[in-house]
Scaffold this motif. Structure first.
Motif, PDB file in Angstrom:
ATOM      1  N   THR A 139      -6.614   0.597   4.095  1.00 50.17           N
ATOM      2  CA  THR A 139      -6.355  -0.457   3.109  1.00 50.17           C
ATOM      3  C   THR A 139      -7.579  -0.831   2.277  1.00 50.17           C
ATOM      4  O   THR A 139      -7.401  -1.234   1.109  1.00 50.17           O
TER       5      THR A 139
ATOM      6  N   TYR B 281       0.861  -1.190   0.000  1.00 51.74           N
ATOM      7  CA  TYR B 281       0.000   0.000   0.000  1.00 51.74           C
ATOM      8  C   TYR B 281       0.896   1.239   0.000  1.00 51.74           C
ATOM      9  O   TYR B 281       1.603   1.515   0.979  1.00 51.74           O
TER      10      TYR B 281
ATOM     11  N   TRP C  91      -7.854   0.412  -1.506  1.00 55.01           N
ATOM     12  CA  TRP C  91      -7.202  -0.253  -2.627  1.00 55.01           C
ATOM     13  C   TRP C  91      -8.110  -1.316  -3.267  1.00 55.01           C
ATOM     14  O   TRP C  91      -7.835  -1.765  -4.373  1.00 55.01           O
TER      15      TRP C  91
ATOM     16  N   HIS D 229       2.714  -0.941   4.507  1.00 52.61           N
ATOM     17  CA  HIS D 229       2.483   0.442   4.110  1.00 52.61           C
ATOM     18  C   HIS D 229       3.812   1.117   3.783  1.00 52.61           C
ATOM     19  O   HIS D 229       4.786   1.019   4.553  1.00 52.61           O
TER      20      HIS D 229
END
Length: 635
Positions: A470, A327, A473, A356
């Motif tokens: 998240t 991410y 996405w 991340h």
């Protein structure tokens, strides 16, 4: 002597004796009683009858004498005051039978023709009955029995009494009619007043004031005074509702307005508009400057960074920077403290921080400080990547239209010459130094900056993250390039607010009622970006706007144009805006939002920040950090 002789005679008779003396004594006694009793009675009765008749005669003569003198005095006054003759007639008629003059009697004699006719009809009918009853009463008085004296009412007295009764009746009718007339006048006045309000020109402030429709020399003064009054009313409401921030802002505005109005009596006394625009520009400039404590922090971090050896300046997990399965976040900022809050809030609310990756881009002045801060305060297992925008050699004026425009003489004059002629028509909000930095325009070059990534979440540095991001996405953008929260709940957030639809290029290609959206949290599909050549579209429109005829400066107007028809709307709970200018955002909306945005002038790191919203931002800062204490940074 005679009486003595009589008594002596009686004694002689009694002394001499004889029967004839008894008869003489009785007759003498009768005469004595008559003179002592009946003679005075006859005298007084006759005198009373004479006095009564003489009183009647004297009263009549006295009244006639007074009436004659009154008429003579009124004629003399009338000759002296010819214009007031009508008033004197009223006074004469009123004082003749009703005593002292009153306003009621004056109004009674000055009624309209229709009213007089109505009253006369009523009074005639009543007077006929009263005349009959009065005549019968007079007959009873004249022919009344009993006693030795009958009181006679003269025709003149009878006529005056009848006239008094008639006027009493007329006065009663007048009072009733006057009450009806008053109600009718009030109703007519209310109708006329409502018509005057309905006919007021809409769009004016204080439409209940008709003089505001005229653009005369004092219209601005009156408008400002009305606004001060309304501000006081709203400040009272804000105090009752415990809206402390709104109350403080209103009080500050009232104080400023009163300072301007203190010595001004006409619009000519008000400060010149150029001075006002300069002050507004300076206020905008102050809102965008970095406070001294944050500047101090950047300087201390920069010094310590260059004291490190080159080996210690590297971040771990460099292999994650271009991994498309993780991410990725893009954050462009020159504010170290603000960038740290964005990263910390995201990591603290993430389910798996190790997945991340944060791509931070700053300028050369803050590059060392940004690196040093995250070297000292690594965000757990997350990956940090810091870059310097000045090292992007491909980003030059030959490739980037906005860089070429920023280097032009016209643009420098626009920014640095406050009294430029165009400043009168330009929105000073966009004449802000932040638009001189390429950090603000770098968002249009994401595929060039991150060529190996498929998706990236763009974040502004004035936001905080409150939930795991998240799931963004996994949102299907349906072939669109930009995923953003729309802001067209209000009419002023549509395209016609930001673009010049008088220009034919804008009018032909865009809908003025199209819904706007917000920068600050945007999911970009970089594959679709490259396929549609989004950067080329941006360059085309930026070249057409060299003279700022399509839109004013800024990144949102070209963003609306570039992503027109290519933006997928996200749920509003993902991104709540307005914490930098709107004091009335519901607490529930803030708490339920995944991202809250301090867009506006009241940034959370400034003293201008609203105290009710600042705790959401400060809870992600450790104020006991040594660098923060040295630079006097506190809550």
């Amino acid at each position: 002597m005679a009486l003595k002789r009589g008594l002596l005679g009686v004694n002689r008779i009694r002394g001499g004796g004889g029967g004839g003396g008894g008869g003489g004594s009785r007759s003498a006694f009768i005469l004595l009683v008559f003179f002592c009793v009946f003679a005075p009675l006859v005298f007084f009765v006759g005198r009373g009858v004479y006095i009564d008749s003489s009183n009647d005669y004297s009263n009549d003569s006295l009244e006639q004498d007074l009436d004659w003198r009154e008429r003579l005095a009124m004629q003399s006054l009338r000759s002296l005051f010819s214009k007031e003759a009508s008033v004197l007639d009223v006074i004469t008629a009123s004082t003749a039978d009703l005593g002292p003059f009153s306003l009621d009697s004056f109004k009674k004699n000055n009624l309209s023709a229709s009213y007089r006719e109505a009253v006369v009809d009523t009074s005639v009918r009543n007077s006929q009955n009263q005349t009959t009853s009065s005549a019968m009463n007079a007959k009873r008085d004249i022919t009344s029995k009993g006693g030795s004296h009958q009181k006679v009412e003269t025709p003149a007295k009878f006529y005056r009494r009848q006239l008094r009764e008639k006027r009493r009746e007329m006065r009663a009718n007048e009072l009733v009619q006057r009450n009806d007339d008053t109600i009718l006048k009030l109703e007519n006045a209310a109708i006329e007043r409502s018509k005057s309000v309905d006919s007021a020109v809409l769009g004016k402030y204080s439409i209940w004031r008709r003089e505001n429709e005229n653009d005369n020399s004092d219209s601005n003064i009156r408008l400002m005074r009305d606004q001060v009054i309304m501000a006081r009313v709203y400040s009272g409401i804000a105090k009752l509702k415990n809206k402390t921030e709104l109350l403080q802002e209103l009080q500050a505005r009232i104080k400023d307005s009163q300072r301007v109005l203190a010595e001004a009596t006409t619009d000519a006394d008000l400060p010149r508009r150029s001075l006002k625009k300069q002050s507004t520009f300076l206020a905008q400039l102050a809102a965008k400057t970095i406070p001294n404590p944050i500047h101090c922090l950047s300087m201390r971090l920069t010094i310590d960074y260059y004291l490190l050896s080159p080996e210690k300046r590297k971040f771990p997990r460099r292999e994650n920077r271009e991994n498309p399965n993780l991410y990725h976040y893009a954050l462009f900022s020159d504010n170290v403290l603000a960038a740290s809050v964005v990263v910390n809030s995201t990591i603290m609310n993430a389910k798996d921080p190790s997945k991340h990756v944060f791509h931070l881009v700053t300028d050369k002045l803050n590059f060392a400080a940004m690196n040093m801060w995250f070297l000292l305060n690594p965000p757990g297992k997350a990956t940090i990547h810091v870059e310097n925008v000045d090292e992007f050699k491909w980003l030059n004026s030959s490739y980037c239209p906005v860089l070429r425009q920023l280097e032009s003489a016209a643009m420098k004059e626009y920014y640095f010459k406050a009294d430029h002629p165009s400043s009168g028509s330009s929105n000073l909000k966009y004449r802000n130094p932040k638009y001189l930095s390429m950090l603000n325009h770098l968002r249009f070059y994401l595929p060039e900056v991150y060529p190996k990534l498929n998706k990236i979440l763009f974040l502004d540095d004035d936001i905080i993250v409150q939930k795991d991001l998240t799931p963004l996405w996994e949102v299907n953008l349906n072939g669109k390039v930009n995923g953003a929260v729309e802001t067209c709940g209000e009419s002023f957030h549509r395209f016609d607010k930001y673009l010049n639809f008088s220009n034919p290029h804008i009018a032909r290609n865009f809908n003025p009622n199209a819904c706007g959206w917000a920068y600050g949290m945007n999911m970009f599909d970089l594959k679709e970006w490259k396929k549609r050549d989004i950067t080329g579209i941006y360059h085309k429109w930026q070249n057409m706007n060299e003279n700022r005829t399509l839109w004013k400066l800024g990144t949102l107007p070209p963003g609306l144009i570039t992503f027109y028809g290519l933006t997928h709307p996200l749920d509003k709970s993902w991104h709540v805006l307005g914490l930098g200018y709107n004091p009335s955002i519901a607490k529930k909306d803030i708490q339920n939002a995944a991202v809250v945005h301090y867009n506006g002038n009241m940034k959370p790191w400034l003293e201008l920040a609203m105290s009710k919203y600042r705790p959401y931002w400060t809870k992600y800062i450790k104020f006991d950090h040594p660098y923060l204490r040295r630079c006097n940074l506190h809550e």
